[in-house]
Design a protein around this motif. Structure first.
Motif, PDB file in Angstrom:
ATOM      1  N   THR A   1      -6.282   6.745   4.894  1.00  0.00           N
ATOM      2  CA  THR A   1      -7.127   5.801   5.633  1.00  0.00           C
ATOM      3  C   THR A   1      -7.108   6.120   7.116  1.00  0.00           C
ATOM      4  N   ARG A   2      -5.947   6.412   7.654  1.00  0.00           N
ATOM      5  CA  ARG A   2      -5.849   6.746   9.079  1.00  0.00           C
ATOM      6  C   ARG A   2      -6.605   8.035   9.392  1.00  0.00           C
ATOM      7  N   ILE A   3      -6.495   9.020   8.536  1.00  0.00           N
ATOM      8  CA  ILE A   3      -7.205  10.283   8.767  1.00  0.00           C
ATOM      9  C   ILE A   3      -8.718  10.053   8.704  1.00  0.00           C
ATOM     10  N   ALA A   4      -9.160   9.235   7.751  1.00  0.00           N
ATOM     11  CA  ALA A   4     -10.594   8.953   7.634  1.00  0.00           C
ATOM     12  C   ALA A   4     -11.101   8.213   8.874  1.00  0.00           C
ATOM     13  N   LEU A   5     -10.361   7.227   9.342  1.00  0.00           N
ATOM     14  CA  LEU A   5     -10.776   6.498  10.542  1.00  0.00           C
ATOM     15  C   LEU A   5     -10.771   7.400  11.771  1.00  0.00           C
ATOM     16  N   LEU A   6      -9.780   8.255  11.879  1.00  0.00           N
ATOM     17  CA  LEU A   6      -9.720   9.187  12.998  1.00  0.00           C
ATOM     18  C   LEU A   6     -10.902  10.157  12.948  1.00  0.00           C
TER      19      LEU A   6
ATOM     20  N   MET B   1       0.837  -1.161   0.000  1.00  0.00           N
ATOM     21  CA  MET B   1       0.000   0.000   0.000  1.00  0.00           C
ATOM     22  C   MET B   1       0.890   1.234   0.000  1.00  0.00           C
ATOM     23  N   SER B   2       0.451   2.242  -0.703  1.00  0.00           N
ATOM     24  CA  SER B   2       1.265   3.455  -0.779  1.00  0.00           C
ATOM     25  C   SER B   2       1.127   4.255   0.521  1.00  0.00           C
ATOM     26  N   PRO B   3       2.137   5.027   0.845  1.00  0.00           N
ATOM     27  CA  PRO B   3       2.098   5.812   2.093  1.00  0.00           C
ATOM     28  C   PRO B   3       0.954   6.831   2.106  1.00  0.00           C
ATOM     29  N   ARG B   4       0.600   7.372   0.937  1.00  0.00           N
ATOM     30  CA  ARG B   4      -0.485   8.354   0.893  1.00  0.00           C
ATOM     31  C   ARG B   4      -1.833   7.695   1.207  1.00  0.00           C
ATOM     32  N   LEU B   5      -2.036   6.484   0.684  1.00  0.00           N
ATOM     33  CA  LEU B   5      -3.285   5.777   0.936  1.00  0.00           C
ATOM     34  C   LEU B   5      -3.393   5.401   2.409  1.00  0.00           C
ATOM     35  N   THR B   6      -2.300   4.986   3.009  1.00  0.00           N
ATOM     36  CA  THR B   6      -2.297   4.630   4.428  1.00  0.00           C
ATOM     37  C   THR B   6      -2.606   5.863   5.278  1.00  0.00           C
ATOM     38  N   LEU B   7      -2.009   6.998   4.945  1.00  0.00           N
ATOM     39  CA  LEU B   7      -2.257   8.224   5.685  1.00  0.00           C
ATOM     40  C   LEU B   7      -3.717   8.662   5.519  1.00  0.00           C
TER      41      LEU B   7
END
Length: 60
Positions: free
Chosen positions: A9-14, A1-7
């Protein structure tokens, strides 16, 4: 997974977790479900509502 997608996803979950906490924090208080106390029996109450019913008979 790319770092942008991971970031992202984390922002959306937060954001979702923050929205849930905010909704729970602003919920109205639960209503009081206890019944009001019974009125004391006096002459006026007995005239309006009649005498209190007799106690139930034993079953057996």
């Amino acid at each position: 997974m790319s770092p942008r997608l991971t970031l992202a996803t984390r922002i959306a979950l937060l954001g979702c977790a923050t929205a849930v906490l905010a909704a729970c924090a602003t919920a109205p208080a639960a209503p009081d479900l206890t019944p009001p106390p019974r009125r004391p029996y006096d002459a006026k109450t007995q005239l309006e509502y009649g005498n209190p019913p007799p106690p139930p008979a034993p079953r057996y």
